[in-house]
Design a protein around this motif. Structure first.
Motif, PDB file in Angstrom:
ATOM      1  N   LEU A  20       0.824  -1.204   0.000  1.00  0.00           N
ATOM      2  CA  LEU A  20       0.000   0.000   0.000  1.00  0.00           C
ATOM      3  C   LEU A  20       0.856   1.251   0.000  1.00  0.00           C
ATOM      4  O   LEU A  20       1.994   1.219   0.468  1.00  0.00           O
ATOM      5  CB  LEU A  20      -0.882   0.016   1.251  1.00  0.00           C
ATOM      6  CG  LEU A  20      -1.779  -1.196   1.463  1.00  0.00           C
ATOM      7  CD1 LEU A  20      -2.217  -1.288   2.898  1.00  0.00           C
ATOM      8  CD2 LEU A  20      -2.972  -1.122   0.537  1.00  0.00           C
ATOM      9  N   PHE A  21       0.281   2.347  -0.492  1.00  0.00           N
ATOM     10  CA  PHE A  21       0.864   3.670  -0.281  1.00  0.00           C
ATOM     11  C   PHE A  21      -0.251   4.688  -0.380  1.00  0.00           C
ATOM     12  O   PHE A  21      -1.264   4.456  -1.034  1.00  0.00           O
ATOM     13  CB  PHE A  21       2.007   3.962  -1.262  1.00  0.00           C
ATOM     14  CG  PHE A  21       1.583   4.069  -2.690  1.00  0.00           C
ATOM     15  CD1 PHE A  21       1.166   5.281  -3.223  1.00  0.00           C
ATOM     16  CD2 PHE A  21       1.593   2.952  -3.519  1.00  0.00           C
ATOM     17  CE1 PHE A  21       0.785   5.384  -4.553  1.00  0.00           C
ATOM     18  CE2 PHE A  21       1.205   3.045  -4.844  1.00  0.00           C
ATOM     19  CZ  PHE A  21       0.799   4.262  -5.367  1.00  0.00           C
ATOM     20  N   LEU A  65      -7.423  -0.687  12.187  1.00  0.00           N
ATOM     21  CA  LEU A  65      -5.952  -0.657  12.072  1.00  0.00           C
ATOM     22  C   LEU A  65      -5.505   0.242  10.927  1.00  0.00           C
ATOM     23  O   LEU A  65      -4.586   1.055  11.071  1.00  0.00           O
ATOM     24  CB  LEU A  65      -5.399  -2.066  11.847  1.00  0.00           C
ATOM     25  CG  LEU A  65      -5.339  -3.026  13.014  1.00  0.00           C
ATOM     26  CD1 LEU A  65      -4.642  -4.320  12.590  1.00  0.00           C
ATOM     27  CD2 LEU A  65      -4.639  -2.420  14.209  1.00  0.00           C
ATOM     28  N   VAL A  66      -6.149   0.099   9.783  1.00  0.00           N
ATOM     29  CA  VAL A  66      -5.761   0.879   8.603  1.00  0.00           C
ATOM     30  C   VAL A  66      -6.091   2.356   8.805  1.00  0.00           C
ATOM     31  O   VAL A  66      -5.282   3.231   8.474  1.00  0.00           O
ATOM     32  CB  VAL A  66      -6.423   0.302   7.334  1.00  0.00           C
ATOM     33  CG1 VAL A  66      -6.158   1.184   6.130  1.00  0.00           C
ATOM     34  CG2 VAL A  66      -5.921  -1.123   7.079  1.00  0.00           C
ATOM     35  N   GLY A  75      -0.156   6.813   6.799  1.00  0.00           N
ATOM     36  CA  GLY A  75      -0.709   5.785   5.920  1.00  0.00           C
ATOM     37  C   GLY A  75       0.008   4.462   6.063  1.00  0.00           C
ATOM     38  O   GLY A  75       1.172   4.400   6.428  1.00  0.00           O
ATOM     39  N   PRO A  76      -0.700   3.376   5.775  1.00  0.00           N
ATOM     40  CA  PRO A  76      -0.100   2.042   5.867  1.00  0.00           C
ATOM     41  C   PRO A  76       0.799   1.760   4.666  1.00  0.00           C
ATOM     42  O   PRO A  76       0.618   2.327   3.593  1.00  0.00           O
ATOM     43  CB  PRO A  76      -1.315   1.113   5.861  1.00  0.00           C
ATOM     44  CG  PRO A  76      -2.338   1.864   5.068  1.00  0.00           C
ATOM     45  CD  PRO A  76      -2.104   3.317   5.366  1.00  0.00           C
ATOM     46  N   GLU A  77       1.779   0.895   4.881  1.00  0.00           N
ATOM     47  CA  GLU A  77       2.665   0.458   3.800  1.00  0.00           C
ATOM     48  C   GLU A  77       2.336  -0.950   3.333  1.00  0.00           C
ATOM     49  O   GLU A  77       2.581  -1.292   2.185  1.00  0.00           O
ATOM     50  CB  GLU A  77       4.119   0.512   4.264  1.00  0.00           C
ATOM     51  CG  GLU A  77       4.582   1.922   4.556  1.00  0.00           C
ATOM     52  CD  GLU A  77       6.020   1.982   5.007  1.00  0.00           C
ATOM     53  OE1 GLU A  77       6.556   0.973   5.532  1.00  0.00           O
ATOM     54  OE2 GLU A  77       6.630   3.046   4.840  1.00  0.00           O
ATOM     55  N   GLU A  78       1.791  -1.772   4.243  1.00  0.00           N
ATOM     56  CA  GLU A  78       1.471  -3.152   3.885  1.00  0.00           C
ATOM     57  C   GLU A  78       0.451  -3.724   4.857  1.00  0.00           C
ATOM     58  O   GLU A  78       0.507  -3.461   6.059  1.00  0.00           O
ATOM     59  CB  GLU A  78       2.731  -4.016   3.909  1.00  0.00           C
ATOM     60  CG  GLU A  78       2.484  -5.452   3.467  1.00  0.00           C
ATOM     61  CD  GLU A  78       3.762  -6.279   3.424  1.00  0.00           C
ATOM     62  OE1 GLU A  78       4.125  -6.720   2.327  1.00  0.00           O
ATOM     63  OE2 GLU A  78       4.375  -6.472   4.497  1.00  0.00           O
ATOM     64  N   ASP A  94       3.579   0.421   8.971  1.00  0.00           N
ATOM     65  CA  ASP A  94       3.665   1.825   8.583  1.00  0.00           C
ATOM     66  C   ASP A  94       5.072   2.339   8.887  1.00  0.00           C
ATOM     67  O   ASP A  94       5.883   1.618   9.475  1.00  0.00           O
ATOM     68  CB  ASP A  94       2.576   2.670   9.268  1.00  0.00           C
ATOM     69  CG  ASP A  94       2.706   2.714  10.785  1.00  0.00           C
ATOM     70  OD1 ASP A  94       3.779   3.109  11.293  1.00  0.00           O
ATOM     71  OD2 ASP A  94       1.730   2.372  11.467  1.00  0.00           O
ATOM     72  N   ALA A  95       5.356   3.567   8.476  1.00  0.00           N
ATOM     73  CA  ALA A  95       6.704   4.126   8.589  1.00  0.00           C
ATOM     74  C   ALA A  95       6.935   4.903   9.878  1.00  0.00           C
ATOM     75  O   ALA A  95       8.025   5.422  10.092  1.00  0.00           O
ATOM     76  CB  ALA A  95       6.985   5.036   7.387  1.00  0.00           C
ATOM     77  N   ASP A  96       5.950   4.991  10.743  1.00  0.00           N
ATOM     78  CA  ASP A  96       6.067   5.770  11.977  1.00  0.00           C
ATOM     79  C   ASP A  96       6.456   4.848  13.132  1.00  0.00           C
ATOM     80  O   ASP A  96       5.729   3.898  13.426  1.00  0.00           O
ATOM     81  CB  ASP A  96       4.738   6.456  12.274  1.00  0.00           C
ATOM     82  CG  ASP A  96       4.822   7.451  13.408  1.00  0.00           C
ATOM     83  OD1 ASP A  96       5.672   7.285  14.308  1.00  0.00           O
ATOM     84  OD2 ASP A  96       4.029   8.400  13.406  1.00  0.00           O
TER      85      ASP A  96
END
Length: 154
Positions: A20-21, A65-66, A75-78, A94-96
């Motif tokens: 996802l992005f 969760l999303v 935003g979610p990555e996967e 996610d990236a956080d």
């Protein structure tokens, strides 16, 4: 957003991943992806009442969760779904690196801020763990009926 549809059977474990992005349309995409995976694994929202309830709970949990990843982590990555022995593990990366935390007590009748309460009530267990420079928030739900039925509800 891109799709990274992958289904793989490893013994009795099956895994599906969705890359996802961004945040636009991601919640409905993840719900649809999850609903299809559950159907492929024999669980349908249109099945017997017990199955229907579990599927609806899982779809709500995925949405939470999303949505939390969209609101609080850019935003979610996967999205990863692991199905094994009647147990489902849902992971949202996610990236956080900041871990989820419950907000101060609010009026439950007001919208928003209830995601972690929903996780605690519907998932058997949940948590988060560092992954790379971000994190994964995960939850587990029993898909097959056990003592007291599926999920945590009595």
């Amino acid at each position: 957003m891109s799709t990274g549809l992958g289904g793989q059977a490893q013994g009795h474990t099956q895994t599906r991943r969705l890359a996802l992005f961004g945040t636009k349309g991601v919640v409905s995409r993840c719900r649809d992806f999850t609903e299809q995976a559950l159907a492929d694994w024999g669980w349908r929202a249109t099945g017997p009442e017990e199955e229907h309830d579990v599927v609806e709970d899982v779809l709500l949990l995925v949405s939470e969760l999303v949505t939390n990843a969209c609101l609080h982590a850019g935003g979610p990555e996967e999205l990863t779904l692991n199905h094994s022995g009647g147990q489902l593990r849902v992971e949202v990366a996610d990236a956080d690196p900041r871990r989820p935390r419950r907000r101060a007590q609010r009026d439950l009748a007001q919208p928003g801020g209830h995601g972690l309460i929903i996780l605690e009530r519907l998932a058997q267990s949940w948590g988060s763990e560092p992954r790379g420079s971000g994190k994964v928030v995960w939850l587990e739900v029993r898909l097959s009926p056990g003592p007291g039925g599926p999920g945590r509800r009595p």
